[in-house]
Scaffold this active site. Structure first.
Site, PDB file in Angstrom:
ATOM      1  CG  MET A  35      -1.872  -1.043   1.184  1.00 27.77           C
ATOM      2  SD  MET A  35      -3.135  -0.974   2.501  1.00 27.77           S
ATOM      3  CE  MET A  35      -3.452  -2.382   2.663  1.00 27.77           C
ATOM      4  CG  HIS A  70       7.213   1.693   2.515  1.00 22.06           C
ATOM      5  ND1 HIS A  70       6.553   1.796   3.804  1.00 22.06           N
ATOM      6  CD2 HIS A  70       7.790   2.830   2.158  1.00 22.06           C
ATOM      7  CE1 HIS A  70       6.804   3.336   4.128  1.00 22.06           C
ATOM      8  NE2 HIS A  70       7.720   3.656   3.107  1.00 22.06           N
ATOM      9  CG  ASP A  76     -15.974   9.840  -4.351  1.00 20.53           C
ATOM     10  OD1 ASP A  76     -16.025  10.994  -4.546  1.00 20.53           O
ATOM     11  OD2 ASP A  76     -15.879   8.787  -5.040  1.00 20.53           O
TER      12      ASP A  76
END
Length: 81
Positions: free
Chosen positions: A1, A3, A52
């Protein structure tokens, strides 16, 4: 996500509360590093997704208080808020 790590576990929990939505994310790996950035990234992306999906209801909604609760492992050792 966040690294390129081999994660062994990722979980995102979303709970609707009277004053908003609480998002809790966790991540784990067997590597010798902490994965708090992966968990924080997961929580942040989940918060952006909720934003959103609900922005049509209220343009004034906010994402607040993204913080690390607990971590174990890594160079800096264990931490608990």
């Amino acid at each position: 996500m966040c690294h390129p790590l081999m994660l062994t576990h990722v979980d995102v929990e979303v709970k609707v509360e009277p004053r908003g939505v609480r998002i809790t994310a966790s991540a784990a790996t067997t590597a010798q590093t902490g994965v708090e950035m992966e968990a924080l990234t997961a929580a942040s992306v989940a918060a952006l997704t909720v934003y959103d999906m609900t922005k049509a209801l209220d343009k004034g909604i906010e994402i607040q208080d993204v913080y690390l609760v607990e971590k174990t492992g890594g160079k800096s050792g264990d931490y608990r808020r």
